[in-house]
Enzyme design. Structure first.
Site, PDB file in Angstrom:
ATOM      1  N   GLY A 140      -4.350  -4.827   5.623  1.00  0.00           N
ATOM      2  CA  GLY A 140      -3.282  -4.608   6.594  1.00  0.00           C
ATOM      3  C   GLY A 140      -3.553  -3.361   7.404  1.00  0.00           C
ATOM      4  O   GLY A 140      -4.235  -2.442   6.934  1.00  0.00           O
ATOM      5  N   ASP A 191     -13.918  -2.169   2.374  1.00  0.00           N
ATOM      6  CA  ASP A 191     -13.038  -2.354   3.529  1.00  0.00           C
ATOM      7  C   ASP A 191     -13.833  -1.905   4.761  1.00  0.00           C
ATOM      8  O   ASP A 191     -14.518  -2.715   5.404  1.00  0.00           O
ATOM      9  CB  ASP A 191     -11.747  -1.543   3.305  1.00  0.00           C
ATOM     10  CG  ASP A 191     -10.801  -1.518   4.503  1.00  0.00           C
ATOM     11  OD1 ASP A 191     -11.138  -2.078   5.548  1.00  0.00           O
ATOM     12  OD2 ASP A 191      -9.704  -0.917   4.399  1.00  0.00           O
ATOM     13  N   ASN A 225     -10.251   5.149   1.163  1.00  0.00           N
ATOM     14  CA  ASN A 225     -10.601   5.301   2.577  1.00  0.00           C
ATOM     15  C   ASN A 225     -11.769   6.265   2.767  1.00  0.00           C
ATOM     16  O   ASN A 225     -11.711   7.208   3.559  1.00  0.00           O
ATOM     17  CB  ASN A 225      -9.393   5.734   3.415  1.00  0.00           C
ATOM     18  CG  ASN A 225      -8.388   4.612   3.605  1.00  0.00           C
ATOM     19  OD1 ASN A 225      -7.294   4.645   3.047  1.00  0.00           O
ATOM     20  ND2 ASN A 225      -8.761   3.588   4.356  1.00  0.00           N
ATOM     21  N   SER A 238       0.850  -1.179   0.000  1.00  0.00           N
ATOM     22  CA  SER A 238       0.000   0.000   0.000  1.00  0.00           C
ATOM     23  C   SER A 238       0.888   1.232   0.000  1.00  0.00           C
ATOM     24  O   SER A 238       1.757   1.382   0.869  1.00  0.00           O
ATOM     25  CB  SER A 238      -0.882  -0.035   1.261  1.00  0.00           C
ATOM     26  OG  SER A 238      -1.674   1.127   1.347  1.00  0.00           O
ATOM     27  N   LYS A 259     -10.089  -7.743   7.075  1.00  0.00           N
ATOM     28  CA  LYS A 259      -9.161  -7.420   8.154  1.00  0.00           C
ATOM     29  C   LYS A 259      -9.744  -8.031   9.415  1.00  0.00           C
ATOM     30  O   LYS A 259     -10.835  -7.609   9.857  1.00  0.00           O
ATOM     31  CB  LYS A 259      -9.042  -5.908   8.336  1.00  0.00           C
ATOM     32  CG  LYS A 259      -8.305  -5.192   7.210  1.00  0.00           C
ATOM     33  CD  LYS A 259      -8.355  -3.695   7.420  1.00  0.00           C
ATOM     34  CE  LYS A 259      -7.623  -2.950   6.314  1.00  0.00           C
ATOM     35  NZ  LYS A 259      -7.916  -1.502   6.367  1.00  0.00           N
ATOM     36  N   GLU A 277     -11.073   0.526  -3.723  1.00  0.00           N
ATOM     37  CA  GLU A 277     -11.405   0.122  -2.358  1.00  0.00           C
ATOM     38  C   GLU A 277     -12.063   1.279  -1.608  1.00  0.00           C
ATOM     39  O   GLU A 277     -11.541   2.402  -1.626  1.00  0.00           O
ATOM     40  CB  GLU A 277     -10.099  -0.304  -1.675  1.00  0.00           C
ATOM     41  CG  GLU A 277     -10.209  -0.723  -0.221  1.00  0.00           C
ATOM     42  CD  GLU A 277      -8.856  -1.144   0.355  1.00  0.00           C
ATOM     43  OE1 GLU A 277      -7.892  -1.320  -0.436  1.00  0.00           O
ATOM     44  OE2 GLU A 277      -8.744  -1.288   1.578  1.00  0.00           O
ATOM     45  N   LEU A 312      -2.492   2.156  -4.565  1.00  0.00           N
ATOM     46  CA  LEU A 312      -2.254   3.579  -4.359  1.00  0.00           C
ATOM     47  C   LEU A 312      -3.368   4.160  -3.511  1.00  0.00           C
ATOM     48  O   LEU A 312      -4.550   3.977  -3.805  1.00  0.00           O
ATOM     49  CB  LEU A 312      -2.209   4.315  -5.708  1.00  0.00           C
ATOM     50  CG  LEU A 312      -1.194   3.820  -6.743  1.00  0.00           C
ATOM     51  CD1 LEU A 312      -1.306   4.666  -8.013  1.00  0.00           C
ATOM     52  CD2 LEU A 312       0.229   3.881  -6.185  1.00  0.00           C
ATOM     53  N   LYS A 313      -2.990   4.892  -2.483  1.00  0.00           N
ATOM     54  CA  LYS A 313      -3.981   5.628  -1.704  1.00  0.00           C
ATOM     55  C   LYS A 313      -4.406   6.848  -2.528  1.00  0.00           C
ATOM     56  O   LYS A 313      -3.538   7.533  -3.096  1.00  0.00           O
ATOM     57  CB  LYS A 313      -3.362   6.085  -0.369  1.00  0.00           C
ATOM     58  CG  LYS A 313      -3.066   4.933   0.582  1.00  0.00           C
ATOM     59  CD  LYS A 313      -4.361   4.310   1.070  1.00  0.00           C
ATOM     60  CE  LYS A 313      -4.114   3.384   2.247  1.00  0.00           C
ATOM     61  NZ  LYS A 313      -5.361   2.850   2.786  1.00  0.00           N
ATOM     62  N   ASP A 322      -7.166   2.851  -3.180  1.00  0.00           N
ATOM     63  CA  ASP A 322      -7.922   2.837  -1.918  1.00  0.00           C
ATOM     64  C   ASP A 322      -8.222   4.280  -1.518  1.00  0.00           C
ATOM     65  O   ASP A 322      -7.303   5.069  -1.286  1.00  0.00           O
ATOM     66  CB  ASP A 322      -7.098   2.143  -0.831  1.00  0.00           C
ATOM     67  CG  ASP A 322      -7.864   1.991   0.483  1.00  0.00           C
ATOM     68  OD1 ASP A 322      -9.030   2.436   0.562  1.00  0.00           O
ATOM     69  OD2 ASP A 322      -7.298   1.409   1.435  1.00  0.00           O
TER      70      ASP A 322
HETATM   71  C1  NPQ Z   1      -6.518   0.430   4.615  1.00  0.00           C
HETATM   72  N1  NPQ Z   1      -4.205   0.144   5.504  1.00  0.00           N
HETATM   73  O1  NPQ Z   1      -6.497  -0.554   3.912  1.00  0.00           O
HETATM   74  C2  NPQ Z   1      -5.468   0.689   5.692  1.00  0.00           C
HETATM   75  C3  NPQ Z   1      -5.714   1.852   6.464  1.00  0.00           C
HETATM   76  C4  NPQ Z   1      -4.728   2.365   7.410  1.00  0.00           C
HETATM   77  C5  NPQ Z   1      -2.155  -0.716   4.630  1.00  0.00           C
HETATM   78  O2  NPQ Z   1      -3.498   0.791   3.492  1.00  0.00           O
HETATM   79  C6  NPQ Z   1      -1.854   3.568  11.326  1.00  0.00           C
HETATM   80  C7  NPQ Z   1      -2.552   2.444  11.676  1.00  0.00           C
HETATM   81  C8  NPQ Z   1      -2.035   4.105  10.085  1.00  0.00           C
HETATM   82  C9  NPQ Z   1      -3.441   1.851  10.801  1.00  0.00           C
HETATM   83  C10 NPQ Z   1      -3.123   4.061   7.924  1.00  0.00           C
HETATM   84  C11 NPQ Z   1      -3.343   0.164   4.472  1.00  0.00           C
HETATM   85  C12 NPQ Z   1      -2.920   3.518   9.185  1.00  0.00           C
HETATM   86  C13 NPQ Z   1      -3.639   2.394   9.548  1.00  0.00           C
HETATM   87  C14 NPQ Z   1      -4.006   3.471   7.061  1.00  0.00           C
HETATM   88  C15 NPQ Z   1      -4.513   1.821   8.646  1.00  0.00           C
HETATM   89  O3  NPQ Z   1      -7.441   1.195   4.492  1.00  0.00           O
HETATM   90 MG    MG Z   2      -8.557   0.206   2.955  1.00  0.00          MG
END
Ligand code: NPQ
Ligand code: MG
Length: 366
Positions: free
Chosen positions: A289, A237, A189, A133, A261, A212, A160-161, A187
């Site tokens: 993750g 997610d 979020n 990620s 998750k 995502e 990619l975020k 992703d």
């Molecule tokens: C997701 N994770 O899939 C998350 C969100 C995420 C690997 O992209 C600290 C603790 C910072 C947990 C940032 C990935 C974080 C976190 C992003 C989880 O949406």
């Molecule tokens: Mg996510």
């Protein structure tokens, strides 16, 4: 299995680089670890809550509080993982706290019986392909350098975020630079609304594996609408907190792929229910993750080795996040990580490293 007591341990782990998402920038990971002590074995669980309630409503101090005040006192004197699940069911929410406790009890029980977590879950693979990620960056050239570095390390898939203002241009640039064969996904979020559908449809020609969580966590119906307006497959997610949510999402057509998750859904037993349900409906899964240390990472690898997990997960190597992991580091081998085979989750913290990152400990007699 009789539990003597449970240690709550707070650790602080510096990240190798700031990790920026649509909800904020993290520079260190504030982690709550649980150590369940029994006469025969110790079990470990990692709580994936963040220090602030930005990804979901849970946060580390809240998780510690509900564990010491309600969840741990509710445990029966003799308990297995299913018993933990039952004992915690009356308490609403707090899934990340519950997951950590269930995992630690499960780990202690499996270490006692000598069975691996992977075997317990019904995992079939002995290694899993890994994705990475990639956070939001200051500029497209920086992003391209970061992606190039991860591809050199062997990652099998890039995520990619994205957020409004950081979507079409960077994703297009990565697709153009690294070609059509790159497994690429994004992703958000939860950073968009359904009104952004025409904008998100501009990602259609880029052949992404999935988008995502484009919309808010409680926008299940809107996700179903969005899925009819774009060709990129929708993956959920944040919206999926239980097998019931997964069933609703599948019935509504809100997603065709689920990021699983265990912390978000209340533990590995619930994650397994989602696995069985999604598999029966032909919905693809991958393991998400939460910037886990080696403790959470080890258990996630066992989950990712189950047959329904058909896409590379965010189960990256230790060094993606940490210069020094608290366990022996997980290292990529041709884009894969090995699934631990030892009893329980198969790994344990290195005591000297663990002590170095420990901020506080608390012992709770059961
Ligand atoms: C997701 N994770 O899939 C998350 C969100 C995420 C690997 O992209 C600290 C603790 C910072 C947990 C940032 C990935 C974080 C976190 C992003 C989880 O949406
Ligand atoms: Mg996510």
């Amino acid at each position: 299995m009789k539990i003597t007591g449970i240690e709550l341990r707070r650790i602080k782990m510096p990240l190798v680089a700031p990790f920026r998402t649509s909800f904020g920038t993290e520079t260190e990971r504030d982690v709550l670890l649980l150590r369940v002590v029994t006469p025969d074995a110790e079990g470990w669980g990692e709580c994936v809550a963040m220090s602030d309630p930005l990804y979901s409503s849970e946060y580390v101090d809240g998780a510690a509080d509900v564990l010491r005040r309600f969840l741990i006192p509710a445990l029966p004197a003799h308990v297995d993982a299913h018993g933990v699940n039952r004992a915690l069911r009356p308490f609403k929410g707090h899934r990340m706290a519950k997951a950590a406790l269930e995992t630690a009890v499960l780990d202690a029980g499996l270490r006692t019986s000598g069975e691996s977590f992977a075997s317990f879950l019904g995992a079939e693979a002995d290694r899993v392909p890994c994705g990475v990620s990639v956070g939001i960056m200051d500029s497209v050239p920086r992003l391209l350098d970061a992606v190039a570095g991860y591809l050199d390390e062997g990652y099998a898939r890039i995520k990619l975020k994205i957020e409004p203002g950081w979507d079409l241009a960077p994703v297009r640039a990565v697709r153009e630079r690294f070609g059509d064969d790159l497994l690429l996904q994004v992703d958000a979020n939860a950073a968009y609304t359904l009104a952004d559908a025409p904008h998100l449809a501009k990602l259609d020609p880029l052949n992404l594996l999935l988008i995502e969580q484009p919309l808010a966590n409680d926008d299940m119906v809107q996700h179903a609408r969005l899925a009819t307006k774009i060709t990129t497959p929708v993956c959920l997610d944040e919206s999926i907190e239980s097998a019931e949510h997964a069933a609703a999402a599948i019935t509504l057509g809100a997603c065709s792929i689920i990021n699983v998750k265990p912390g978000r859904v209340g533990g590995y037993l619930e994650a397994r229910r989602i696995h069985d349900l999604a598999r029966a409906h032909g919905v693809a899964l991958w393991c998400g993750g939460m910037l886990e240390t080696g403790i959470g990472r080890a258990a996630n690898l066992a989950l990712a080795a189950m047959p329904g997990f058909t896409l590379p997960g965010d189960t990256s190597a230790s060094r993606r996040y940490y210069a020094t992991d608290i366990t022996a580091p997980f290292e990529l081998d041709e884009g894969h990580l090995e699934v631990p085979t030892g009893p329980g989750i198969g790994v344990a913290p290195v005591p000297a490293i663990l002590d170095e990152v420990t901020v506080s400990t608390e012992w709770i007699t059961v």
